[in-house]
Design a protein around this motif. Structure first.
Motif, PDB file in Angstrom:
ATOM      1  N   VAL A  50       0.558 -27.492  -1.738  1.00 55.40           N
ATOM      2  CA  VAL A  50       0.837 -26.259  -2.490  1.00 55.40           C
ATOM      3  C   VAL A  50       0.507 -26.472  -3.964  1.00 55.40           C
ATOM      4  O   VAL A  50      -0.108 -25.618  -4.605  1.00 55.40           O
ATOM      5  N   GLN A  51       0.890 -27.631  -4.491  1.00 58.98           N
ATOM      6  CA  GLN A  51       0.615 -27.937  -5.893  1.00 58.98           C
ATOM      7  C   GLN A  51      -0.895 -28.003  -6.132  1.00 58.98           C
ATOM      8  O   GLN A  51      -1.390 -27.486  -7.139  1.00 58.98           O
ATOM      9  N   ALA A  52      -1.629 -28.600  -5.211  1.00 60.75           N
ATOM     10  CA  ALA A  52      -3.091 -28.680  -5.338  1.00 60.75           C
ATOM     11  C   ALA A  52      -3.709 -27.289  -5.281  1.00 60.75           C
ATOM     12  O   ALA A  52      -4.660 -26.997  -6.019  1.00 60.75           O
ATOM     13  N   ASP A  53      -3.180 -26.434  -4.412  1.00 61.29           N
ATOM     14  CA  ASP A  53      -3.684 -25.060  -4.322  1.00 61.29           C
ATOM     15  C   ASP A  53      -3.483 -24.320  -5.645  1.00 61.29           C
ATOM     16  O   ASP A  53      -4.379 -23.614  -6.111  1.00 61.29           O
ATOM     17  N   PHE A  54      -2.306 -24.491  -6.245  1.00 59.34           N
ATOM     18  CA  PHE A  54      -2.043 -23.832  -7.523  1.00 59.34           C
ATOM     19  C   PHE A  54      -2.955 -24.385  -8.616  1.00 59.34           C
ATOM     20  O   PHE A  54      -3.468 -23.635  -9.440  1.00 59.34           O
ATOM     21  N   ALA A  55      -3.166 -25.697  -8.618  1.00 63.25           N
ATOM     22  CA  ALA A  55      -4.047 -26.299  -9.622  1.00 63.25           C
ATOM     23  C   ALA A  55      -5.474 -25.790  -9.450  1.00 63.25           C
ATOM     24  O   ALA A  55      -6.166 -25.491 -10.440  1.00 63.25           O
ATOM     25  N   GLU A  56      -5.912 -25.664  -8.217  1.00 63.41           N
ATOM     26  CA  GLU A  56      -7.264 -25.157  -7.935  1.00 63.41           C
ATOM     27  C   GLU A  56      -7.397 -23.706  -8.395  1.00 63.41           C
ATOM     28  O   GLU A  56      -8.393 -23.317  -9.000  1.00 63.41           O
ATOM     29  N   GLU A  57      -6.369 -22.915  -8.116  1.00 64.35           N
ATOM     30  CA  GLU A  57      -6.383 -21.512  -8.536  1.00 64.35           C
ATOM     31  C   GLU A  57      -6.394 -21.401 -10.061  1.00 64.35           C
ATOM     32  O   GLU A  57      -7.133 -20.593 -10.626  1.00 64.35           O
ATOM     33  N   ASP A  58      -5.594 -22.236 -10.722  1.00 66.76           N
ATOM     34  CA  ASP A  58      -5.574 -22.233 -12.190  1.00 66.76           C
ATOM     35  C   ASP A  58      -6.941 -22.618 -12.751  1.00 66.76           C
ATOM     36  O   ASP A  58      -7.407 -22.024 -13.732  1.00 66.76           O
ATOM     37  N   ALA A  59      -7.587 -23.606 -12.132  1.00 61.97           N
ATOM     38  CA  ALA A  59      -8.915 -24.031 -12.586  1.00 61.97           C
ATOM     39  C   ALA A  59      -9.926 -22.905 -12.404  1.00 61.97           C
ATOM     40  O   ALA A  59     -10.780 -22.680 -13.274  1.00 61.97           O
ATOM     41  N   ALA A  60      -9.844 -22.194 -11.299  1.00 66.05           N
ATOM     42  CA  ALA A  60     -10.767 -21.083 -11.043  1.00 66.05           C
ATOM     43  C   ALA A  60     -10.551 -19.965 -12.067  1.00 66.05           C
ATOM     44  O   ALA A  60     -11.517 -19.386 -12.577  1.00 66.05           O
ATOM     45  N   ILE A  61      -9.315 -19.676 -12.392  1.00 63.85           N
ATOM     46  CA  ILE A  61      -8.999 -18.643 -13.381  1.00 63.85           C
ATOM     47  C   ILE A  61      -9.530 -19.055 -14.751  1.00 63.85           C
ATOM     48  O   ILE A  61     -10.118 -18.249 -15.476  1.00 63.85           O
ATOM     49  N   GLU A  62      -9.337 -20.321 -15.113  1.00 69.39           N
ATOM     50  CA  GLU A  62      -9.815 -20.819 -16.405  1.00 69.39           C
ATOM     51  C   GLU A  62     -11.339 -20.771 -16.479  1.00 69.39           C
ATOM     52  O   GLU A  62     -11.910 -20.384 -17.505  1.00 69.39           O
ATOM     53  N   LEU A  63     -12.018 -21.132 -15.393  1.00 67.86           N
ATOM     54  CA  LEU A  63     -13.480 -21.083 -15.352  1.00 67.86           C
ATOM     55  C   LEU A  63     -13.971 -19.647 -15.533  1.00 67.86           C
ATOM     56  O   LEU A  63     -14.900 -19.388 -16.305  1.00 67.86           O
ATOM     57  N   LYS A  64     -13.323 -18.713 -14.858  1.00 73.20           N
ATOM     58  CA  LYS A  64     -13.700 -17.299 -14.981  1.00 73.20           C
ATOM     59  C   LYS A  64     -13.501 -16.812 -16.412  1.00 73.20           C
ATOM     60  O   LYS A  64     -14.342 -16.103 -16.959  1.00 73.20           O
ATOM     61  N   ARG A  65     -12.400 -17.228 -17.025  1.00 72.94           N
ATOM     62  CA  ARG A  65     -12.113 -16.838 -18.407  1.00 72.94           C
ATOM     63  C   ARG A  65     -13.181 -17.395 -19.347  1.00 72.94           C
ATOM     64  O   ARG A  65     -13.670 -16.688 -20.239  1.00 72.94           O
ATOM     65  N   GLN A  66     -13.568 -18.653 -19.136  1.00 72.99           N
ATOM     66  CA  GLN A  66     -14.607 -19.265 -19.974  1.00 72.99           C
ATOM     67  C   GLN A  66     -15.942 -18.541 -19.809  1.00 72.99           C
ATOM     68  O   GLN A  66     -16.662 -18.323 -20.782  1.00 72.99           O
ATOM     69  N   GLN A  67     -16.263 -18.164 -18.579  1.00 70.21           N
ATOM     70  CA  GLN A  67     -17.505 -17.448 -18.325  1.00 70.21           C
ATOM     71  C   GLN A  67     -17.490 -16.080 -19.014  1.00 70.21           C
ATOM     72  O   GLN A  67     -18.496 -15.659 -19.587  1.00 70.21           O
ATOM     73  N   GLU A  68     -16.363 -15.402 -18.954  1.00 72.18           N
ATOM     74  CA  GLU A  68     -16.247 -14.097 -19.608  1.00 72.18           C
ATOM     75  C   GLU A  68     -16.393 -14.233 -21.129  1.00 72.18           C
ATOM     76  O   GLU A  68     -17.044 -13.404 -21.772  1.00 72.18           O
ATOM     77  N   LEU A  69     -15.792 -15.295 -21.688  1.00 73.57           N
ATOM     78  CA  LEU A  69     -15.921 -15.525 -23.129  1.00 73.57           C
ATOM     79  C   LEU A  69     -17.375 -15.805 -23.508  1.00 73.57           C
ATOM     80  O   LEU A  69     -17.865 -15.309 -24.531  1.00 73.57           O
ATOM     81  N   GLU A  70     -18.064 -16.593 -22.693  1.00 75.89           N
ATOM     82  CA  GLU A  70     -19.471 -16.903 -22.959  1.00 75.89           C
ATOM     83  C   GLU A  70     -20.327 -15.646 -22.869  1.00 75.89           C
ATOM     84  O   GLU A  70     -21.213 -15.430 -23.707  1.00 75.89           O
ATOM     85  N   GLN A  71     -20.059 -14.810 -21.874  1.00 78.84           N
ATOM     86  CA  GLN A  71     -20.798 -13.554 -21.746  1.00 78.84           C
ATOM     87  C   GLN A  71     -20.556 -12.649 -22.946  1.00 78.84           C
ATOM     88  O   GLN A  71     -21.482 -12.000 -23.443  1.00 78.84           O
ATOM     89  N   GLU A  72     -19.339 -12.599 -23.421  1.00 77.40           N
ATOM     90  CA  GLU A  72     -19.011 -11.781 -24.592  1.00 77.40           C
ATOM     91  C   GLU A  72     -19.717 -12.327 -25.833  1.00 77.40           C
ATOM     92  O   GLU A  72     -20.239 -11.554 -26.647  1.00 77.40           O
ATOM     93  N   ARG A  73     -19.761 -13.652 -25.970  1.00 80.59           N
ATOM     94  CA  ARG A  73     -20.441 -14.262 -27.116  1.00 80.59           C
ATOM     95  C   ARG A  73     -21.937 -13.920 -27.090  1.00 80.59           C
ATOM     96  O   ARG A  73     -22.515 -13.538 -28.112  1.00 80.59           O
ATOM     97  N   ILE A  74     -22.537 -14.006 -25.915  1.00 83.23           N
ATOM     98  CA  ILE A  74     -23.957 -13.675 -25.772  1.00 83.23           C
ATOM     99  C   ILE A  74     -24.193 -12.199 -26.096  1.00 83.23           C
ATOM    100  O   ILE A  74     -25.148 -11.850 -26.791  1.00 83.23           O
ATOM    101  N   ARG A  75     -23.317 -11.343 -25.610  1.00 78.95           N
ATOM    102  CA  ARG A  75     -23.450  -9.915 -25.874  1.00 78.95           C
ATOM    103  C   ARG A  75     -23.355  -9.631 -27.375  1.00 78.95           C
ATOM    104  O   ARG A  75     -24.128  -8.828 -27.917  1.00 78.95           O
ATOM    105  N   GLN A  76     -22.424 -10.312 -28.051  1.00 81.64           N
ATOM    106  CA  GLN A  76     -22.269 -10.122 -29.502  1.00 81.64           C
ATOM    107  C   GLN A  76     -23.521 -10.599 -30.251  1.00 81.64           C
ATOM    108  O   GLN A  76     -23.956  -9.944 -31.197  1.00 81.64           O
ATOM    109  N   GLU A  77     -24.084 -11.725 -29.817  1.00 85.83           N
ATOM    110  CA  GLU A  77     -25.309 -12.221 -30.461  1.00 85.83           C
ATOM    111  C   GLU A  77     -26.466 -11.243 -30.256  1.00 85.83           C
ATOM    112  O   GLU A  77     -27.246 -11.005 -31.180  1.00 85.83           O
TER     113      GLU A  77
END
Length: 130
Positions: A50-77
């Motif tokens: 269960v702990q590993a599942d939560f860690a995996e889910e947290d990592a996936a959420i963080e990766l998605k957030r980073q991708q969204e930030l990168e897309q926003e940075r590219i859009r701003q440029e």
């Protein structure tokens, strides 16, 4: 004294009736608690999964957030580049229209001396006067 003896007798009978019920409840409760080390290991493994599942889910959420930030940075440029191109067109038009012998034209000549090109100076002038 007789009434006290009656009360004591009643309490004893009630206690004797309640005591077996409580013992059976505690035995039932104990049956739900794992007693063997094998079941404790199973619970530890389950908790680790269960702990590993939560860690995996947290990592996936963080990766998605980073991708969204990168897309926003590219859009701003891209937006800034588009705005700069529009400003270059406007600056070229302004340079073509300004009379070099007018007060504005003479002032601009002095202003443009500190820039590498007149176009760069015109862009900066228009950017600050918008």
């Amino acid at each position: 004294m007789d009434s006290i003896d009656k009360l004591l007798a009643e309490l004893q009978t009630e206690y004797k009736e309640v005591q077996p019920q409580q013992q059976s409840k505690s035995a039932t409760a104990k049956s739900f608690i794992p007693s063997s080390p094998k079941s404790a290991s199973f619970i530890d493994n389950l908790l680790a999964e269960v702990q590993a599942d939560f860690a995996e889910e947290d990592a996936a959420i963080e990766l998605k957030r980073q991708q969204e930030l990168e897309q926003e940075r590219i859009r701003q440029e891209q937006l800034k580049a588009k705005q700069l191109e529009a400003l270059k067109v406007e600056a070229k038009e302004w340079l073509a229209k300004v009379d070099p012998l007018s007060s504005e034209g003479l002032w601009f000549e002095r202003f443009a001396e500190s820039y590498s090109s007149k176009l760069e100076a015109a862009i900066e002038y228009l950017r600050n006067n918008e």
